[in-house]
Design a protein around this motif. Structure first.
Motif, mmCIF file in Angstrom:
data_model
loop_
_atom_site.group_PDB
_atom_site.id
_atom_site.type_symbol
_atom_site.label_atom_id
_atom_site.label_comp_id
_atom_site.label_asym_id
_atom_site.label_seq_id
_atom_site.Cartn_x
_atom_site.Cartn_y
_atom_site.Cartn_z
ATOM 1 N N HIS A 139 -47.296 -12.990 -7.933
ATOM 2 C CA HIS A 139 -47.730 -12.037 -6.909
ATOM 3 C C HIS A 139 -47.044 -12.382 -5.596
ATOM 4 O O HIS A 139 -47.040 -13.527 -5.169
ATOM 5 C CB HIS A 139 -49.247 -12.101 -6.735
ATOM 6 C CG HIS A 139 -49.758 -11.136 -5.723
ATOM 7 N ND1 HIS A 139 -50.045 -11.498 -4.435
ATOM 8 C CD2 HIS A 139 -50.004 -9.810 -5.813
ATOM 9 C CE1 HIS A 139 -50.466 -10.433 -3.775
ATOM 10 N NE2 HIS A 139 -50.451 -9.404 -4.588
ATOM 11 N N VAL A 140 -46.443 -11.377 -4.971
ATOM 12 C CA VAL A 140 -45.793 -11.563 -3.678
ATOM 13 C C VAL A 140 -46.217 -10.428 -2.762
ATOM 14 O O VAL A 140 -46.186 -9.260 -3.150
ATOM 15 C CB VAL A 140 -44.247 -11.565 -3.816
ATOM 16 C CG1 VAL A 140 -43.581 -11.718 -2.455
ATOM 17 C CG2 VAL A 140 -43.788 -12.651 -4.766
ATOM 18 N N ASP A 141 -46.655 -10.775 -1.556
ATOM 19 C CA ASP A 141 -46.941 -9.783 -0.530
ATOM 20 C C ASP A 141 -46.632 -10.412 0.829
ATOM 21 O O ASP A 141 -46.219 -11.574 0.882
ATOM 22 C CB ASP A 141 -48.369 -9.240 -0.652
ATOM 23 C CG ASP A 141 -49.460 -10.232 -0.286
ATOM 24 O OD1 ASP A 141 -49.174 -11.246 0.378
ATOM 25 O OD2 ASP A 141 -50.621 -9.980 -0.660
ATOM 26 N N TYR B 124 -41.109 -7.239 -10.926
ATOM 27 C CA TYR B 124 -42.251 -6.643 -10.254
ATOM 28 C C TYR B 124 -43.335 -7.699 -10.194
ATOM 29 O O TYR B 124 -43.795 -8.191 -11.229
ATOM 30 C CB TYR B 124 -42.734 -5.410 -11.024
ATOM 31 C CG TYR B 124 -44.014 -4.827 -10.502
ATOM 32 C CD1 TYR B 124 -44.001 -3.972 -9.419
ATOM 33 C CD2 TYR B 124 -45.229 -5.132 -11.095
ATOM 34 C CE1 TYR B 124 -45.178 -3.421 -8.924
ATOM 35 C CE2 TYR B 124 -46.415 -4.592 -10.615
ATOM 36 C CZ TYR B 124 -46.377 -3.742 -9.525
ATOM 37 O OH TYR B 124 -47.547 -3.206 -9.046
ATOM 38 N N ALA C 7 -46.881 -15.900 -1.394
ATOM 39 C CA ALA C 7 -46.174 -15.714 -2.669
ATOM 40 C C ALA C 7 -46.742 -16.707 -3.673
ATOM 41 O O ALA C 7 -46.764 -17.907 -3.418
ATOM 42 C CB ALA C 7 -44.681 -15.933 -2.500
ATOM 43 N N HIS D 93 -46.629 -7.864 -8.377
ATOM 44 C CA HIS D 93 -47.726 -7.369 -7.537
ATOM 45 C C HIS D 93 -49.028 -7.287 -8.343
ATOM 46 O O HIS D 93 -49.768 -6.318 -8.277
ATOM 47 C CB HIS D 93 -47.366 -6.004 -6.948
ATOM 48 C CG HIS D 93 -48.239 -5.620 -5.798
ATOM 49 N ND1 HIS D 93 -48.281 -6.331 -4.616
ATOM 50 C CD2 HIS D 93 -49.128 -4.605 -5.652
ATOM 51 C CE1 HIS D 93 -49.146 -5.783 -3.807
ATOM 52 N NE2 HIS D 93 -49.682 -4.718 -4.412
ATOM 53 N N GLU D 94 -49.265 -8.309 -9.155
ATOM 54 C CA GLU D 94 -50.529 -8.418 -9.889
ATOM 55 C C GLU D 94 -51.169 -9.730 -9.487
ATOM 56 O O GLU D 94 -50.585 -10.788 -9.665
ATOM 57 C CB GLU D 94 -50.281 -8.419 -11.393
ATOM 58 C CG GLU D 94 -49.750 -7.116 -11.930
ATOM 59 C CD GLU D 94 -49.541 -7.185 -13.430
ATOM 60 O OE1 GLU D 94 -50.356 -7.819 -14.117
ATOM 61 O OE2 GLU D 94 -48.556 -6.616 -13.900
ATOM 62 N N LEU D 95 -52.337 -9.671 -8.942
ATOM 63 C CA LEU D 95 -53.025 -10.868 -8.463
ATOM 64 C C LEU D 95 -53.908 -11.435 -9.576
ATOM 65 O O LEU D 95 -55.111 -11.234 -9.622
ATOM 66 C CB LEU D 95 -53.849 -10.539 -7.222
ATOM 67 C CG LEU D 95 -54.352 -11.707 -6.393
ATOM 68 C CD1 LEU D 95 -53.221 -12.666 -6.034
ATOM 69 C CD2 LEU D 95 -55.022 -11.217 -5.136
#
Length: 72
Positions: free
Chosen positions: A51-53, A41, A57, A43-45
């Protein structure tokens, strides 16, 4: 960060145990090779995690790459 993982040998799950926050002991039952599959997982910036969106990445290998003691 959350990680889901499992260990397999000859396409069958094998026993493992989490012995510390970041340490897992695997019981290969005589197998010469094992397969590790894991989902991360990311998704923490923050500066200490990954973090990947869709726009970028940021991958911090320390947070998701396995290390085997005694192996290079």
């Amino acid at each position: 960060m959350r990680i889901r993982l499992g260990f397999w040998s000859r396409a069958r799950p094998i026993a493992w145990h989490k012995t510390a926050k970041n340490v897992y002991t695997v019981f290969p039952a005589g197998s010469a090779a094992i397969t590790l599959r894991y989902e991360v997982y990311a998704h923490e910036l923050t500066v200490r995690t990954s973090h990947v969106d869709p726009s970028h990445a940021f991958l911090n290998p320390v947070t998701f790459c396995p290390f085997l003691p005694g192996r290079a």
